[in-house]
Design an enzyme around this catalytic site. Structure first.
Site, PDB file in Angstrom:
ATOM      1  N   HIS A  59      62.983  17.275  37.222  1.00  0.00           N
ATOM      2  CA  HIS A  59      61.702  16.582  37.049  1.00  0.00           C
ATOM      3  C   HIS A  59      61.780  15.199  37.673  1.00  0.00           C
ATOM      4  O   HIS A  59      61.723  14.191  36.984  1.00  0.00           O
ATOM      5  CB  HIS A  59      61.353  16.467  35.571  1.00  0.00           C
ATOM      6  CG  HIS A  59      61.303  17.788  34.852  1.00  0.00           C
ATOM      7  ND1 HIS A  59      62.427  18.468  34.486  1.00  0.00           N
ATOM      8  CD2 HIS A  59      60.262  18.545  34.445  1.00  0.00           C
ATOM      9  CE1 HIS A  59      62.077  19.603  33.877  1.00  0.00           C
ATOM     10  NE2 HIS A  59      60.776  19.672  33.842  1.00  0.00           N
ATOM     11  N   HIS A 193      51.149  24.804  29.911  1.00  0.00           N
ATOM     12  CA  HIS A 193      51.035  23.381  29.602  1.00  0.00           C
ATOM     13  C   HIS A 193      50.513  22.610  30.807  1.00  0.00           C
ATOM     14  O   HIS A 193      50.726  22.996  31.935  1.00  0.00           O
ATOM     15  CB  HIS A 193      52.328  22.765  29.066  1.00  0.00           C
ATOM     16  CG  HIS A 193      53.517  22.729  29.997  1.00  0.00           C
ATOM     17  ND1 HIS A 193      54.027  23.826  30.640  1.00  0.00           N
ATOM     18  CD2 HIS A 193      54.334  21.704  30.353  1.00  0.00           C
ATOM     19  CE1 HIS A 193      55.099  23.482  31.346  1.00  0.00           C
ATOM     20  NE2 HIS A 193      55.297  22.199  31.206  1.00  0.00           N
TER      21      HIS A 193
END
Lengths: 279, 132
Positions: A59, A193
């Site tokens: 990430h 999500h």
């Protein structure tokens, strides 16, 4: 001979790691999340894998915009937990099975999957939260880990079909390694999500449960889901689910579902978790 | 021929594609610099001076100073890079996400407990008239 015996899928929500690291796992909010992994901890203690091939995404921790590899296989000796802005997670370093990793690189690249080799990087919550969920808080991780980082941050990620096919190539690679090893493959991330913009907080339980159903015996059809459908139906970060398809492709066509767990919410995310054993 | 971007009609969503990565190169690299404790300290001590070390546009710098995450993303920021900014502020992903929705932190947390934002009515821009 090395053999892939089982696969695990799980979400890798950073707040789960933070809850565990800060001693909050017994709070009412987090209890049901961790309870979903009680079976898993017992199961893996019995399975004792020698190596886990851990499919995850970075990430923006190891890979800045300097370099964005689509598939990056960790072949180095060890990887430290990344400092993602609040200090590194207090979890053990990850040690790689370097011989198997090099063997996989050679086999899979020969089979037309142009992997990037990474010897030096830190690993973020994408890799360490699944380890925590499955193994708890040991002094050292009880197995070797081969990180396989997939780009799902810079659009477009690899297609579901490409991921599924890479899984098959990984299986072929593992099964041609001479040493007797019990290997598992984990696919992490998801489920629905969205972490950004006015649509943040999107959860699609129908999409997720359909995905879990089909993942067992109709993964071929899931591999054909276009990126646009993931983004529209499961949120901009729901596209992480393509990584689960690498895990599924690496298992046999027929699998046994040992465990299934689904829970909303963990922070912004629907948590999904499966344990599949090869038939 | 321009590459089709069919995701442009998804409401409330900015897809971080190669064009956005080009526009946002410097703001994202700035955000990533906050992964080092010493850089976080320097940034906290004087945000403006720290930002001036980066080849960002004035709009990008102002959006950071304002902690306007939607604005940062419209100017090429990606949420995983920008996460280093709200982590430096000691805020969770949920608090940051709530700030992007126009909801209070409490309202947003309750929405998640109630099962999250439904995809119904949130799939296409044309469904959004007068909403988001």
């Amino acid at each position: 001979m090395a053999k892939i015996t089982a696969g695990v899928t799980t979400s890798h929500v950073p707040a789960i790691g933070a809850a565990l690291d800060n001693g909050k796992s017994n709070e009412e909010y987090w209890k049901p999340v961790f309870a979903g992994y009680d079976f898993s901890k017992k199961w893996i203690a019995e399975q004792k894998p020698d190596v886990v091939i851990l499919v995850y995404n970075d990430h923006a921790s190891a890979f800045s915009l300097d370099l964005v590899p689509t598939f990056a296989l960790g072949c180095g000796e060890k990887y430290k937990p990344a400092d993602e802005g609040w200090g590194p997670r207090p979890v053990p370093d990850v040690f790689c099975h370097q011989e198997l990793a090099s063997h996989i690189a050679q086999s899979v690249i020969t089979d037309d999957f142009d992997l990037t080799i990474v010897n030096t990087m830190d690993v973020d919550h994408g890799l360490t939260v699944p380890l925590s969920l499955m193994f708890g808080q040991p002094e050292a991780w009880p197995c070797k880990v081969i990180p396989l980082a997939v780009n799902v941050v810079l659009f477009p990620p690899p297609s579901g079909q490409r991921c599924y096919d890479l899984g098959k190539a990984l299986r072929k690679a593992v099964e041609s390694f001479d040493e007797d090893l019990n290997v598992q493959i984990w696919g992490t991330g998801g489920m629905s999500h969205q972490l950004q913009g006015p649509r943040a907080g999107l959860i699609n339980q129908e999409f997720d449960n359909n995905f879990l159903d089909k993942f067992i015996d109709d993964a071929e059809s899931l591999a054909k889901i276009p990126h646009l459908d993931y983004v529209r139906e499961a949120g901009s970060e729901g596209i992480e689910l393509v990584m689960w398809l690498i895990m599924r492709g690496a298992l046999n066509e027929k699998v046994i579902e040992k465990h299934r767990f689904y829970h909303v919410p963990a922070s912004n995310t629907a948590v999904g978790h499966l344990i599949l054993e090869n038939k | 021929m321009a590459i089709a971007k069919p995701y442009a009609d998804i409401p409330g969503t900015i897809i971080f594609d190669a064009d956005m990565a080009r526009i946002g190169f410097h703001i994202n690299q700035f955000a990533l610099s906050l992964m080092k404790a010493e850089n976080r300290e320097r940034f906290k001590a004087d945000e403006r001076s720290y930002l001036d070390e980066w080849a960002m546009t004035e709009d990008q710098k102002q959006a950071v100073l304002d902690r306007d995450y939607n604005k940062m993303m419209s100017l090429g920021g990606n949420v995983y890079f920008l996460a280093k900014i709200f982590s430096t502020d000691g805020l969770s992903f949920q608090v940051a996400a709530a700030s992007m929705t126009g909801m209070s932190q409490q309202e947003y947390a309750q929405m998640m407990l109630d099962g999250g934002r439904s995809p119904d009515g949130n799939r296409y821009l044309h469904e959004q008239k007068g909403k988001i």
